[in-house]
Design an enzyme around this catalytic site. Structure first.
Site, mmCIF file in Angstrom:
data_model
loop_
_atom_site.group_PDB
_atom_site.id
_atom_site.type_symbol
_atom_site.label_atom_id
_atom_site.label_comp_id
_atom_site.label_asym_id
_atom_site.label_seq_id
_atom_site.Cartn_x
_atom_site.Cartn_y
_atom_site.Cartn_z
ATOM 1 N N LYS A 27 0.828 -1.212 0.000
ATOM 2 C CA LYS A 27 0.000 0.000 0.000
ATOM 3 C C LYS A 27 0.861 1.260 0.000
ATOM 4 O O LYS A 27 0.618 2.173 -0.800
ATOM 5 C CB LYS A 27 -0.921 -0.037 1.230
ATOM 6 C CG LYS A 27 -1.860 1.146 1.344
ATOM 7 C CD LYS A 27 -3.141 0.757 2.054
ATOM 8 C CE LYS A 27 -3.014 0.562 3.543
ATOM 9 N NZ LYS A 27 -3.010 1.828 4.301
ATOM 10 N N GLY A 61 -4.870 7.756 5.582
ATOM 11 C CA GLY A 61 -3.995 8.746 6.208
ATOM 12 C C GLY A 61 -2.774 9.044 5.362
ATOM 13 O O GLY A 61 -2.332 10.200 5.259
ATOM 14 N N GLN A 79 5.043 9.233 7.290
ATOM 15 C CA GLN A 79 4.141 10.118 6.547
ATOM 16 C C GLN A 79 4.579 11.571 6.690
ATOM 17 O O GLN A 79 4.577 12.325 5.707
ATOM 18 C CB GLN A 79 2.703 9.926 7.041
ATOM 19 C CG GLN A 79 2.168 8.535 6.703
ATOM 20 C CD GLN A 79 0.791 8.269 7.271
ATOM 21 O OE1 GLN A 79 0.248 9.068 8.042
ATOM 22 N NE2 GLN A 79 0.213 7.138 6.907
ATOM 23 N N ASP A 103 2.356 -1.131 12.007
ATOM 24 C CA ASP A 103 1.051 -1.577 11.504
ATOM 25 C C ASP A 103 0.775 -3.043 11.834
ATOM 26 O O ASP A 103 -0.349 -3.521 11.647
ATOM 27 C CB ASP A 103 0.972 -1.371 9.981
ATOM 28 C CG ASP A 103 0.948 0.101 9.613
ATOM 29 O OD1 ASP A 103 0.616 0.930 10.484
ATOM 30 O OD2 ASP A 103 1.260 0.434 8.452
ATOM 31 N N LYS A 132 -4.108 5.813 14.927
ATOM 32 C CA LYS A 132 -4.203 5.140 13.627
ATOM 33 C C LYS A 132 -5.665 5.141 13.178
ATOM 34 O O LYS A 132 -6.448 5.956 13.639
ATOM 35 C CB LYS A 132 -3.632 3.721 13.736
ATOM 36 C CG LYS A 132 -2.129 3.703 14.033
ATOM 37 C CD LYS A 132 -1.332 4.278 12.886
ATOM 38 C CE LYS A 132 0.156 4.274 13.167
ATOM 39 N NZ LYS A 132 0.908 5.009 12.134
HETATM 40 C C1 S3P Z 1 2.790 4.873 6.348
HETATM 41 C C2 S3P Z 1 3.397 5.245 7.521
HETATM 42 C C3 S3P Z 1 2.928 4.827 8.852
HETATM 43 C C4 S3P Z 1 1.978 3.641 8.763
HETATM 44 C C5 S3P Z 1 0.954 3.823 7.686
HETATM 45 C C6 S3P Z 1 1.619 3.982 6.333
HETATM 46 C C7 S3P Z 1 3.345 5.356 5.061
HETATM 47 O O1 S3P Z 1 2.245 5.901 9.455
HETATM 48 O O2 S3P Z 1 1.334 3.437 10.004
HETATM 49 O O3 S3P Z 1 0.074 2.722 7.645
HETATM 50 O O4 S3P Z 1 2.941 4.857 3.996
HETATM 51 O O5 S3P Z 1 4.197 6.247 5.108
HETATM 52 P P1 S3P Z 1 3.007 7.053 10.299
HETATM 53 O O6 S3P Z 1 3.829 7.850 9.389
HETATM 54 O O7 S3P Z 1 1.886 7.860 10.911
HETATM 55 O O8 S3P Z 1 3.799 6.324 11.326
#
Ligand code: S3P
Length: 452
Positions: free
Chosen positions: A29, A102, A176, A322, A349
């Site tokens: 993803k 998110g 993120q 995750d 989350k």
């Molecule tokens: C993700 C980063 C993580 C993860 C999310 C996907 C990404 O979140 O939990 O499912 O694709 O960069 P955080 O950056 O909030 O830790």
């Protein structure tokens, strides 16, 4: 459906005796979102093989189309993104709907921060509860004009002049946030630096390099000079380790011949669960396979295992963030106590994953202690009988919690009902089919949930 109930999905899962088989989980993803976005602002064509066809990634795809990017799908499933170039995005006609995603919302904030037009980003009820200031604040320091509603979506990204580079020490370990700042840094004058308090997934850095961008390392910092153009490329998306995780735990706690998972992404910033399960005594064999791009992959073989409780090493928390809900299921099946701390990020989350997992474990009779930043779980190994009672657990619309409790059925004394499972389509649409293919007894139904 009436005013006080809503149509949703639920699963009825009967304890299955044994699992066996060989499966490939769908594409990653995180990598699928990034391949679309980077392709959208690149010059030339980006071809994505193994793209994850899920609701979250479709939200990113639709948003890019609304911003003027031409995206086609070929008959063999390849996604072709005709890059609009660094200045080519155009104002969308309406709000961009990120759904449950998110990653989409936070990365789009960075991608859109230095544009000459306004954008509005909206999401579903879960996303609308999630914190966005962690991204908005550093972007504002770069000169972006971003509005949130009490720190949450909807997010309005206003037209801005050329951004300024930033030297940013992230207060939370978040890929993120790092990625959003790097996407804004591409549009900034000067060289930006982002320092993370702990190592987080590095797909952005790897993929930017594949698109021809120079990304540097400076101690704990990632550096990037603004104004660099991306060149369209080919992205081969590996299987999602986070989806494989459910089957890794399933294969370890069930009886039977074990499971083989083909072509799983093995980026070391994602595979913390493998180290945790190995420390718990899981029998997992990793067979690396040739990777076309910058993301390593492997075939994984997991066999029924006698698990032991452990104290989870803190540095593995961001590397397994995750996968921690399904790690709790493994812990409930392990001899002794498993102790997790430093995982307060789980509270923000898709749901409050500490509270929702604790409620589900309580409903299934698992002894545990909820902590502000983690959980202690007293497990029951196979020699002590079932690890879970039968019962009903509410996933609160959180895909990973729904799949975690489906896995729990393998060591349950009776049937489990898992409520509110429709959002599994955000990350892992074929989960039910694959779970059945390896021997899980899982039935999916529509359900009326009063007051939902
Ligand atoms: C993700 C980063 C993580 C993860 C999310 C996907 C990404 O979140 O939990 O499912 O694709 O960069 P955080 O950056 O909030 O830790």
């Amino acid at each position: 459906m009436n005013a006080t109930s809503t149509r949703t999905r639920q699963w009825l899962v009967n304890p299955a005796d044994a699992l066996a088989g060989e499966i490939s989980v769908p594409g990653d993803k995180s990598i699928s979102h990034r391949a679309l976005m980077f392709g959208g602002i690149a010059d030339g064509l980006t071809r994505i093989a193994g793209f994850l066809e899920s609701e979250d990634c479709r939200a990113t795809l639709a948003a890019l189309q609304s911003l003027g990017v031409l995206i086609e799908r070929s008959s063999d499933g390849e996604v072709r993104v005709h890059g609009a170039g660094p200045e080519g995005l155009r104002a969308a006609a309406g709000p961009l709907d990120m759904g449950n995603a998110g990653t989409a919302m936070r990365l789009f904030m960075g991608l859109l921060a230095g544009r000459r037009f306004d954008s509005t980003l909206v999401g579903d009820a879960s996303l609308t509860r999630r914190p966005m200031e962690r991204v908005a604040a550093p972007l504002r320091r770069m000169g972006a004009r971003i509005e949130t509603r009490d720190g949450r979506p909807p997010v309005v990204v206003r037209a801005a002049d050329t951004l300024r580079a930033i030297d940013f020490e992230m207060p939370v370990a978040s890929a993120q946030v790092k990625s959003a700042v790097l996407l804004a840094a591409l549009q900034a004058r000067g060289t930006s630096r982002v320092v993370e308090p702990a190592v987080t997934r590095d797909h952005t850095e790897r993929m930017l390099r594949a698109f021809g961008v120079a990304v540097g390392r400076d101690g704990a910092g990632v550096t990037l000079a603004g104004g660099q153009a991306l060149r369209g490329t080919r992205v081969d998306v590996p299987g999602d380790f986070s989806s494989a995780a459910f089957f890794l735990v399933a294969g370890a706690i069930a009886s039977g011949d074990g499971l083989t998972l083909r072509g799983v992404g093995m980026n070391p910033t994602r595979t913390g669960l493998l180290q945790i399960l190995s420390a718990m005594g899981a029998d997992i064999h990793v067979q690396p396979v040739a990777a076309a791009g910058e993301e390593p992959r492997a075939d994984l073989r997991v066999r029924p295992s006698a698990l032991r409780g452990i104290t989870v090493p803190p540095h593995l928390v961001p590397l397994s963030i995750d996968e921690l809900p399904v790690m709790f299921i493994a812990a409930a099946c392990a001899e002794g106590v498993t102790d997790l701390s430093g995982a307060e990020e789980l509270r923000v989350k898709e749901s409050d994953r500490l509270a929702v997992m604790a409620a589900g474990l309580a409903a299934l009779g698992v002894r545990h202690e909820l902590k502000p930043d983690g959980m202690r779980i007293w497990g029951r190994p196979r020699t002590d009988g079932p690890a879970f009672q039968g019962g009903r657990v509410d996933s609160h619309g959180d895909h990973r919690i729904a799949m975690s409790f489906a896995v729990a059925s393998l060591r349950a004394a009776g049937p489990l009902a898992v409520l509110d499972t429709a959002n599994v389509a955000t990350s892992f649409p074929p989960f039910v089919a694959l779970a059945r293919a390896v021997g899980m007894d899982l039935e999916e139904t529509d359900a009326d949930v009063p007051g939902a």
